[in-house]
Design an enzyme around this catalytic site. Sequence first.
Site, mmCIF file in Angstrom:
data_model
loop_
_atom_site.group_PDB
_atom_site.id
_atom_site.type_symbol
_atom_site.label_atom_id
_atom_site.label_comp_id
_atom_site.label_asym_id
_atom_site.label_seq_id
_atom_site.Cartn_x
_atom_site.Cartn_y
_atom_site.Cartn_z
ATOM 1 N N ASN A 204 43.321 38.011 79.563
ATOM 2 C CA ASN A 204 43.944 39.223 80.078
ATOM 3 C C ASN A 204 43.894 40.265 78.972
ATOM 4 O OD1 ASN A 204 44.701 37.881 82.458
ATOM 5 N ND2 ASN A 204 46.625 37.213 81.565
ATOM 6 N N HIS A 215 47.689 40.971 70.489
ATOM 7 C CA HIS A 215 46.732 40.262 69.639
ATOM 8 C C HIS A 215 45.585 39.712 70.498
ATOM 9 C CE1 HIS A 215 46.070 38.193 65.698
ATOM 10 N NE2 HIS A 215 45.280 37.473 66.473
ATOM 11 N N HIS A 217 43.478 37.451 72.315
ATOM 12 C CA HIS A 217 43.616 36.039 72.648
ATOM 13 C C HIS A 217 43.311 35.829 74.123
ATOM 14 C CE1 HIS A 217 47.454 37.544 74.209
ATOM 15 N NE2 HIS A 217 47.586 36.401 74.875
ATOM 16 N N GLN A 219 43.605 32.418 77.296
ATOM 17 C CA GLN A 219 44.401 31.247 77.670
ATOM 18 C C GLN A 219 43.529 30.231 78.399
ATOM 19 O OE1 GLN A 219 48.507 32.152 79.177
ATOM 20 N NE2 GLN A 219 47.785 34.274 79.161
#
Length: 393
Positions: A204, A215, A217, A219
Amino acid sequence: MFHSPHQVEIKYTNSGTTPIVRKTTTTLSDGRELIYFDDSEPYLSGTATRELHDGRHLPKSTPLSSIRRDPLTGEWTALAAHRMNRTFMPPANENPLGPTQSGQLPTEIPADDYDVVVFENRFPSFARTAYLNEELPGYVDNMELVPQAPGRGRCEVVCFSPHPTDSFCQLSQRRIRTIIEAWADRTEALSALTGIEQVFCFENRGPEIGVTLQHPHGQIYAYPFLPPRTQAILRQARQYYEDTGRQLQHDVVMAELAAKTRVVCEGEYWFAYVPAAAKWPLEVMLVPRRDVPDFPSLSESERAELAVMYPRLLRQVDKFFPGIEKTAYIAGWNQAPVHEGREFGRLHLQLFSLRRSPDKMKYLAGSESAMGVWINDTTPERIAERLREVAEK
């Protein structure tokens, strides 16, 4: 001081002689797993080791996740009340996804630097430990029409970079190759867990999407059931196979490649196209030419080219809306189911944005949200034309 056991593994190219990444597994103070994926020296060669000890004293993680099935649609809903108070837009000096720096609050990553890190989510939607020590009735209020069960999946966070202002498309080809290796590693490991039906890697990006941590990243969700999109694809694929004896996703991909109308970039092993029935004002698929079920099944050549093609596509997406430097998007890697219907699954990226113009969002109102009937504000052909227009020369 908490001392965690750890394991080290070196992953090599297909030739078996060139190391790609060093994988180091450790445990955080509350029992969650953390894995370093290193591609830089001296960590790749093993002459140096990342910090393995979590100096925090966190209580043991015991999330009570559960799932309930809607009797009207047959779809499962996850209930995870412990996520209500999860971290939201913390100040820069309290970034939980950055490296732990001297004089600052400790983060989720004990080391003062890293290449790529994967760890179990502190506020997971699904957890392997859900209701291990508590009883959960098989039905809601004894209504047999509404079954429920522990949400025994797994949710992981993938930190792409130690630098909070980076974007995925700005990372080096070498670093993206390491992320691909992490996706493959985690897909294989999570698929081997009892009760897991599908592994979903996604990112996202942007506050418009609802991102709570800026930050860079992504998932990984390991679902204990097949999500609605996967179930819909399997229904169509099974019917198509019964009617024609052919694989639906293969034929769709080959038809788009042959038509060329909506193809936006091509490589030897991968190509990207806007689906003919795109729902979003910006939507694009990235697919391997070969029928591949998931990340672990990709060849070395396919992984290497993906590390080039994917960031190139993301840079096209960033240029799509004039005046917008970073396009908000959801990038979801659909992989074949672990068990049921695996023969009909095919790896593909579905990337879309909730933005419909530089200053307007695509809101899901009555028709889309209530009835699931989508109305796109543009055409797939116009989307493809714009993506080709902003492509790198």
